[in-house]
Design an enzyme around this catalytic site. Structure first.
Site, mmCIF file in Angstrom:
data_model
loop_
_atom_site.group_PDB
_atom_site.id
_atom_site.type_symbol
_atom_site.label_atom_id
_atom_site.label_comp_id
_atom_site.label_asym_id
_atom_site.label_seq_id
_atom_site.Cartn_x
_atom_site.Cartn_y
_atom_site.Cartn_z
ATOM 1 N N ALA A 120 0.803 -1.228 0.000
ATOM 2 C CA ALA A 120 0.000 0.000 0.000
ATOM 3 C C ALA A 120 0.835 1.277 0.000
ATOM 4 O O ALA A 120 0.275 2.372 -0.043
ATOM 5 C CB ALA A 120 -0.920 -0.008 1.213
ATOM 6 N N ASN A 186 1.100 -4.431 7.712
ATOM 7 C CA ASN A 186 2.148 -5.146 6.968
ATOM 8 C C ASN A 186 3.174 -4.185 6.398
ATOM 9 O O ASN A 186 4.365 -4.496 6.306
ATOM 10 C CB ASN A 186 1.515 -5.972 5.845
ATOM 11 C CG ASN A 186 0.768 -7.167 6.392
ATOM 12 O OD1 ASN A 186 1.377 -8.163 6.767
ATOM 13 N ND2 ASN A 186 -0.543 -7.061 6.489
ATOM 14 N N HIS A 216 -0.432 6.913 4.540
ATOM 15 C CA HIS A 216 0.860 6.342 4.941
ATOM 16 C C HIS A 216 1.932 7.404 4.785
ATOM 17 O O HIS A 216 1.967 8.088 3.765
ATOM 18 C CB HIS A 216 1.208 5.144 4.053
ATOM 19 C CG HIS A 216 0.138 4.098 4.024
ATOM 20 N ND1 HIS A 216 -0.046 3.200 5.047
ATOM 21 C CD2 HIS A 216 -0.825 3.824 3.117
ATOM 22 C CE1 HIS A 216 -1.069 2.404 4.755
ATOM 23 N NE2 HIS A 216 -1.561 2.768 3.596
HETATM 24 N N1 LIG Z 1 1.429 -5.142 2.324
HETATM 25 C C1 LIG Z 1 0.327 -4.407 2.260
HETATM 26 O O1 LIG Z 1 0.352 -3.228 1.910
HETATM 27 C C2 LIG Z 1 -0.980 -5.000 2.618
HETATM 28 C C3 LIG Z 1 -1.101 -6.329 2.966
HETATM 29 N N2 LIG Z 1 -2.328 -6.863 3.238
HETATM 30 C C4 LIG Z 1 -2.395 -8.309 3.533
HETATM 31 O O2 LIG Z 1 -3.239 -8.900 2.559
HETATM 32 C C5 LIG Z 1 -4.119 -9.804 3.192
HETATM 33 C C6 LIG Z 1 -5.356 -10.016 2.330
HETATM 34 O O3 LIG Z 1 -6.109 -8.819 2.276
HETATM 35 P P1 LIG Z 1 -7.636 -8.873 1.829
HETATM 36 O O4 LIG Z 1 -7.799 -9.674 0.610
HETATM 37 O O5 LIG Z 1 -8.132 -7.485 1.840
HETATM 38 O O6 LIG Z 1 -8.274 -9.687 3.052
HETATM 39 P P2 LIG Z 1 -9.621 -10.542 3.043
HETATM 40 O O7 LIG Z 1 -9.907 -10.834 4.478
HETATM 41 O O8 LIG Z 1 -10.654 -9.894 2.205
HETATM 42 O O9 LIG Z 1 -9.223 -11.905 2.301
HETATM 43 C C7 LIG Z 1 -8.327 -12.845 2.820
HETATM 44 C C8 LIG Z 1 -8.650 -14.166 2.153
HETATM 45 O O10 LIG Z 1 -7.621 -15.117 2.434
HETATM 46 C C9 LIG Z 1 -8.225 -16.332 2.788
HETATM 47 N N3 LIG Z 1 -7.357 -17.139 3.639
HETATM 48 C C10 LIG Z 1 -7.175 -17.034 4.958
HETATM 49 N N4 LIG Z 1 -6.307 -17.969 5.392
HETATM 50 C C11 LIG Z 1 -5.922 -18.671 4.305
HETATM 51 C C12 LIG Z 1 -5.078 -19.786 4.097
HETATM 52 N N5 LIG Z 1 -4.413 -20.339 5.130
HETATM 53 N N6 LIG Z 1 -4.915 -20.264 2.856
HETATM 54 C C13 LIG Z 1 -5.590 -19.706 1.818
HETATM 55 N N7 LIG Z 1 -6.439 -18.651 1.948
HETATM 56 C C14 LIG Z 1 -6.597 -18.150 3.187
HETATM 57 C C15 LIG Z 1 -9.504 -15.943 3.481
HETATM 58 O O11 LIG Z 1 -10.411 -17.025 3.476
HETATM 59 P P3 LIG Z 1 -11.549 -17.107 4.622
HETATM 60 O O12 LIG Z 1 -12.443 -15.945 4.384
HETATM 61 O O13 LIG Z 1 -12.174 -18.424 4.376
HETATM 62 O O14 LIG Z 1 -10.826 -17.032 5.931
HETATM 63 C C16 LIG Z 1 -9.974 -14.778 2.626
HETATM 64 O O15 LIG Z 1 -10.705 -15.191 1.517
HETATM 65 C C17 LIG Z 1 -4.342 -9.179 4.570
HETATM 66 O O16 LIG Z 1 -4.727 -10.140 5.519
HETATM 67 C C18 LIG Z 1 -2.982 -8.606 4.901
HETATM 68 O O17 LIG Z 1 -2.180 -9.592 5.534
HETATM 69 C C19 LIG Z 1 -3.458 -6.106 3.191
HETATM 70 C C20 LIG Z 1 -3.386 -4.788 2.877
HETATM 71 C C21 LIG Z 1 -2.148 -4.124 2.564
HETATM 72 O O1 LIG Z 2 -3.708 -1.442 2.891
HETATM 73 C C1 LIG Z 2 -3.154 -0.675 3.686
HETATM 74 O O2 LIG Z 2 -3.422 0.531 3.743
HETATM 75 C C2 LIG Z 2 -2.083 -1.175 4.598
HETATM 76 C C3 LIG Z 2 -2.393 -2.429 5.286
HETATM 77 O O3 LIG Z 2 -3.529 -2.802 5.464
HETATM 78 C C4 LIG Z 2 -1.268 -3.231 5.774
HETATM 79 O O4 LIG Z 2 -0.142 -2.747 5.741
HETATM 80 O O5 LIG Z 2 -1.504 -4.375 6.197
#
Ligand SMILES: NC(=O)C1=CN([C@@H]2O[C@H](COP(=O)(O)OP(=O)(O)OC[C@H]3O[C@@H](n4cnc5c(N)ncnc54)[C@H](OP(=O)(O)O)[C@@H]3O)[C@@H](O)[C@H]2O)C=CC1
Ligand SMILES: O=C([O-])CC(=O)C(=O)O
Length: 263
Positions: A120, A186, A216
Site C-alpha cells: 500500500a 504489513n 501512509h
Molecule cells: N502489504 C500491504 O500493503 C498490505 C497487505 N495486506 C495483507 O493482505 C491480506 C489479504 O487482504 P484482503 O484480501 O483485503 O483480506 P480478506 O480478508 O478480504 O481476504 C483474505 C482471504 O484469504 C483467505 N485465507 C485465509 N487464510 C488462508 C489460508 N491459510 N490459505 C488460503 N487462503 C486463506 C480468506 O479465506 P476465509 O475468508 O475463508 O478465511 C480470505 O478469503 C491481509 O490479511 C494482509 O495480511 C493487506 C493490505 C495491505
Molecule cells: O492497505 C493498507 O493501507 C495497509 C495495510 O492494510 C497493511 O499494511 O496491512
C-alpha cells in the site's frame, strides 16, 4: 502463456484477478479446505482450486500470496522448498523471527525466492537504495478511519466510536506493529525490511475520524539526504482495511513476471 498460483480469494485477490495481465493466467488457487468447493464452482474448470501446495504437480511461473499472515505460515515454506517464486503481500509475517528463518531456509534449500511486495505504500525503492549508503532514522505513520481499524486491537486502545480528532493509539517498533495489527500494518514490516530493520523502525498508528483514506507517511534520513513520502490511498470497497494500491502492487508483480522490461 505463463501460469499463476494465487493464495487467498478475498477482497485483494479478486481485485488482482480482475486486472491480471493478459500474458499470465490464473491456473491454481489456494484457499482454506472449507472454501474449495465454492471457489471451484465460481471459477470453473480453467482454474484448479486446492487447499494444499503439495497437490499441485506442475510448476507455476509465479505464486502470489493475498491471504494473510496465517497463510504465509501455512504455505510459505512448501512454495519456497519447491523452488518457486513467492510474491508476499502479508510481509508482516516476517516479523515472526522463527517463521522468517524457516522461509529463508526453505528458499535456500529449494531455490525459491521471496519477493516482498511494496503493497500500500510508495518509496520502498528509494528507501532500500538509501540503506546501502547508511540510514540514521526511519519512521512510519499509518492513519486510517475508525472503520478500517475495526476488528483489530485498536478497539481496546481507543474509543473508535467516540473519537473526534486524529488520535495516536499505538507507538512502537515495526515488529510489534506488524504482529499486533496483521491486517493493517504489513507495510510497517516492509519499510523495516527495506530500511533499518524490525526493531529500529519507529511506528505510529493513528485513527482519523475525518478521513476515509488509508494514509501512509515514511520519513527517513541518512547519508543520502532526507526522504518524506506521504500517500493517501483509497481503500478497496470490499475491505476498508486494505488499500487499492496494495492490490495493484500484486498486479505489478504479475506484470514483472511476464514483461521483459522490469520496472
Ligand atoms: N502489504 C500491504 O500493503 C498490505 C497487505 N495486506 C495483507 O493482505 C491480506 C489479504 O487482504 P484482503 O484480501 O483485503 O483480506 P480478506 O480478508 O478480504 O481476504 C483474505 C482471504 O484469504 C483467505 N485465507 C485465509 N487464510 C488462508 C489460508 N491459510 N490459505 C488460503 N487462503 C486463506 C480468506 O479465506 P476465509 O475468508 O475463508 O478465511 C480470505 O478469503 C491481509 O490479511 C494482509 O495480511 C493487506 C493490505 C495491505
Ligand atoms: O492497505 C493498507 O493501507 C495497509 C495495510 O492494510 C497493511 O499494511 O496491512
Amino acid at each position: 502463456m505463463k501460469q499463476l498460483m494465487m493464495i487467498g480469494f478475498g477482497a485483494m485477490a479478486r481485485e488482482v484477478l480482475a486486472l491480471l495481465p493478459a500474458e499470465l493466467s490464473l491456473k491454481w488457487l489456494l484457499v482454506p479446505a472449507a472454501r474449495v468447493a465454492e471457489a471451484q464452482a465460481e471459477l470453473g474448470p480453467a482454474v484448479t482450486v486446492l487447499s494444499r501446495v503439495e497437490d499441485c504437480a506442475a510448476t507455476p511461473d509465479l505464486v502470489v500470496e493475498c491471504a494473510g499472515q496465517a497463510a504465509v505460515r501455512e504455505h510459505g515454506s512448501a512454495v519456497l522448498a519447491r523452488g518457486w517464486t513467492l510474491g508476499l503481500i502479508s510481509v508482516g509475517a516476517l516479523a515472526d523471527e522463527a517463521l522468517a528463518r524457516d522461509l529463508r531456509l526453505a528458499a535456500g534449500q529449494g531455490g525459491g525466492r521471496i519477493l516482498a511486495l511494496a503493497g500500500a505504500i510508495a518509496g520502498i525503492d528509494g528507501l532500500a537504495a538509501a540503506r546501502e549508503g547508511g540510514l540514521e532514522s526511519v519512521t512510519y505513520q499509518g492513519r486510517k478511519s475508525p472503520q478500517s481499524w475495526r476488528g483489530s486491537p485498536a478497539e481496546t486502545l481507543v474509543d473508535l466510536d467516540g473519537v473526534t480528532e486524529p488520535t495516536v493509539f499505538f507507538s512502537g517498533t515495526a515488529r510489534e506493529a506488524a504482529r499486533l495489527f496483521p491486517a493493517n500494518a504489513n507495510v510497517a514490516a516492509t519499510i523495516a525490511l527495506a530500511g533499518l530493520g524490525m526493531d529500529h523502525t519507529r511506528v505510529e498508528l493513528v485513527v482519523d475520524p475525518d478521513s476515509r483514506r488509508n494514509q501512509h507517511r515514511i520519513r527517513a534520513s541518512g547519508r543520502f539526504g532526507e526522504l518524506d513520502i506521504a500517500l493517501s490511498g483509497l481503500p478497496l470497497a470490499a475491505n476498508p482495511k486494505t488499500s487499492t494500491l496494495a492490490a495493484l502492487s500484486v498486479v505489478r508483480a504479475c506484470r514483472q513476471c511476464t514483461d521483459p522490461l522490469v520496472i
